[in-house]
Design an enzyme around this catalytic site. Structure first.
Site, PDB file in Angstrom:
ATOM      1  N   HIS A 144       0.833  -1.211   0.000  1.00 53.89           N
ATOM      2  CA  HIS A 144       0.000   0.000   0.000  1.00 53.89           C
ATOM      3  C   HIS A 144       0.867   1.260   0.000  1.00 53.89           C
ATOM      4  CE1 HIS A 144      -3.289  -2.741   1.308  1.00 53.89           C
ATOM      5  NE2 HIS A 144      -2.336  -3.254   2.072  1.00 53.89           N
ATOM      6  N   SER A 265      15.086  21.646 -16.566  1.00 56.17           N
ATOM      7  CA  SER A 265      13.911  22.484 -16.801  1.00 56.17           C
ATOM      8  C   SER A 265      14.397  23.792 -17.385  1.00 56.17           C
ATOM      9  CB  SER A 265      13.187  22.729 -15.484  1.00 56.17           C
ATOM     10  OG  SER A 265      12.486  23.953 -15.531  1.00 56.17           O
ATOM     11  N   LYS A 271      16.398  21.787 -11.486  1.00 54.96           N
ATOM     12  CA  LYS A 271      15.648  20.568 -11.748  1.00 54.96           C
ATOM     13  C   LYS A 271      16.453  19.499 -12.505  1.00 54.96           C
ATOM     14  CE  LYS A 271      11.811  19.706 -11.181  1.00 54.96           C
ATOM     15  NZ  LYS A 271      10.515  20.180 -11.649  1.00 54.96           N
ATOM     16  N   GLU A 278       9.386   8.703 -17.032  1.00 54.14           N
ATOM     17  CA  GLU A 278       8.007   9.171 -17.248  1.00 54.14           C
ATOM     18  C   GLU A 278       7.509   8.735 -18.625  1.00 54.14           C
ATOM     19  OE1 GLU A 278       7.510  13.448 -15.766  1.00 54.14           O
ATOM     20  OE2 GLU A 278       9.655  13.072 -15.661  1.00 54.14           O
TER      21      GLU A 278
END
Ligand code: ARG
Length: 446
Positions: A144, A265, A271, A278
């Site tokens: 979980h 970024s 970043k 992704e």
């Protein structure tokens, strides 16, 4: 033909990818026709020579594609006829584009499945290579997405090796059903020409000859099945990508991804984004979509060949391209990422990862599971209240909950104590993990 139909019905814009397999199939077919005296030796020789030369022309990208010629089969056949006339006109003897496309596609899928199987093994080896490097690193296992019990990092890597092994065996199974020859099924009913289907099957490396000519030209099960096999791989890679995206966040700080597979970024200078992972997660969507498309495509088709089947290729090609690319990029990411061992260790004492081990120790001393569960729950509450680990509770604290608990119970406490206490086959006990690593080393010849 109306221009609009020519544009609507062409498949050359995508099925040109099959040219090598189309040529291979045609040469095998021609060789059989010669053996059966349906072509002369000279006719076969010139067909073979020109088909090979047309293949080289296609390799160089020099064949102009024309939508009036519809598909790759007609482009190659027409070029052959332009070059050698009547001998070329005999190539299509006892063959239809219906069995021809089925042959091309099976040969293509077979090659692609072999490539996917190779990449799966490389990815398994990448995970296995981590097992030595991370051999002693303890890490939380989650259920979980809540901290559950401590495990060795290699136990995680072995979990992915298992998933990839199921994927690989699915590829191998799917290959068996793909590797059956449709050639000579002709349009739908077979042919009155004296062909030898077993000969062409052997020439093309097919393990078997499809028995029913009606089934042959309609069957795309192998395409749907391979899309499913690819979907499962994409699902596994997507779950892995999600996990490592989480692990690479500041909040987890479990893993550092190789910089060369991350992006920056344009506005936030600090970043480092895990775009590769992704995109791995994102691209799984198109593979699932391809499976869906193929399933809907064949739904409700009457026997046998229907032109709808031409639409099988774009999704099938895309699913193979996507999964191949996902695997190719996963391999270096898995091999080259670094666990942030200090960061993992600094928080291993959080979350009472050893509570289950303590409960099981109480059970080994004779307490019923429900009672042990309840008492350890009380100890966890006490430790939380005192803001200490279970191992830091005093003997008096322990005995306030269970008078039989003495100092020796501490053996199973702490992350290392809990890991060493595991005994069962397949558990994270260091000996179990080591023997599984050894097993995979021998299986993967690593
Ligand atoms: N381009 C067609 C396909 O991909 C080839 C078979 C065409 N057969 C036919 N009878 N029109 O399915």
């Amino acid at each position: 033909m109306d221009d609009r139909l020519a544009r609507f019905s062409q498949s050359i814009s995508f099925d040109h990818r099959l040219y090598r397999h189309d040529i291979r199939g045609s040469i095998a077919h021609a060789r059989m026709l010669e053996k059966q005296k349906l072509l002369t030796k000279d006719e076969f020789a010139s067909i073979e020579r020109e088909l090979l030369s047309i293949g080289e022309m296609l390799d160089r990208g020099e064949m102009p594609f024309k939508i009036e010629l519809e598909d790759i089969h007609m482009h190659i056949e027409q070029t052959l006829i332009d070059r050698i006339g009547d001998a070329g006109r005999k190539l299509h003897t006892a063959r239809s584009r219906n069995d021809q496309i089925a042959t091309d596609l099976r040969l293509w899928v077979r090659d692609q499945l072999d490539r996917v199987a190779e990449l799966l093994v490389e990815l398994q080896k990448a995970f296995l290579s981590r097992c030595e490097r991370d051999a002693t690193v303890a890490i939380p296992a989650y259920t979980h997405l809540q901290r559950a019990q401590p495990v060795l990092a290699p136990h995680y890597w072995l979990a992915y090796i298992e998933k990839l092994e199921r994927d690989r065996t699915r590829v191998v199974d799917c290959r068996k059903r793909t590797n059956v020859s449709p050639l000579g099924g002709a349009a739908v009913a077979g042919t009155s020409m004296p062909i030898d289907r077993h000969f062409t099957a052997k020439e093309l490396g097919f393990e078997d000859v499809a028995r029913n000519s009606i089934d042959i030209s309609s069957d795309r099960d192998f395409a749907v099945e391979s899309a499913f096999v690819l979907t499962m791989i994409a699902e596994h890679l997507s779950g892995w990508a999600e996990e490592w995206i989480l692990w690479s966040t500041t909040e987890f700080s479990f893993i550092r991804l190789p910089q060369k597979f991350c992006t920056g970024s344009s506005i936030m200078p600090q970043k480092v984004n895990p775009d590769t992972l992704e995109l791995t997660r994102g691209k799984s969507a198109r593979v699932i979509g391809a499976l869906q498309t193929l399933l809907v495509l064949i739904k409700g088709l009457p026997l046998a060949y229907n032109r709808d089947l031409q639409e099988d290729k774009p999704p099938l090609f895309d699913a193979f391209d996507t999964v191949t690319a996902m695997l190719e990029i996963a391999i270096p990411i898995v091999a080259e990422s670094e666990l942030d061992v200090a960061s993992i260790r600094s928080r291993l004492d959080q979350g009472f990862l050893d509570a289950t081990a303590l409960m099981e120790a109480c059970m080994l001393r004779g307490l019923p599971q429900r009672t042990a569960h309840h008492r350890v729950g009380a100890l966890v509450a006490l430790a939380k209240e005192k803001r200490v680990r279970l191992i830091d509770l005093s003997d008096a604290d322990l005995q306030s909950v269970d008078p039989t608990l003495d100092a020796t119970i501490r053996e199973v406490l702490s992350v290392d104590g809990a890991i060493n206490a595991y005994q069962s086959f397949g558990s994270s006990n260091p000996n179990q993990v080591a023997s599984q690593v050894a097993y995979w080393k021998s299986v993967l010849k690593y």
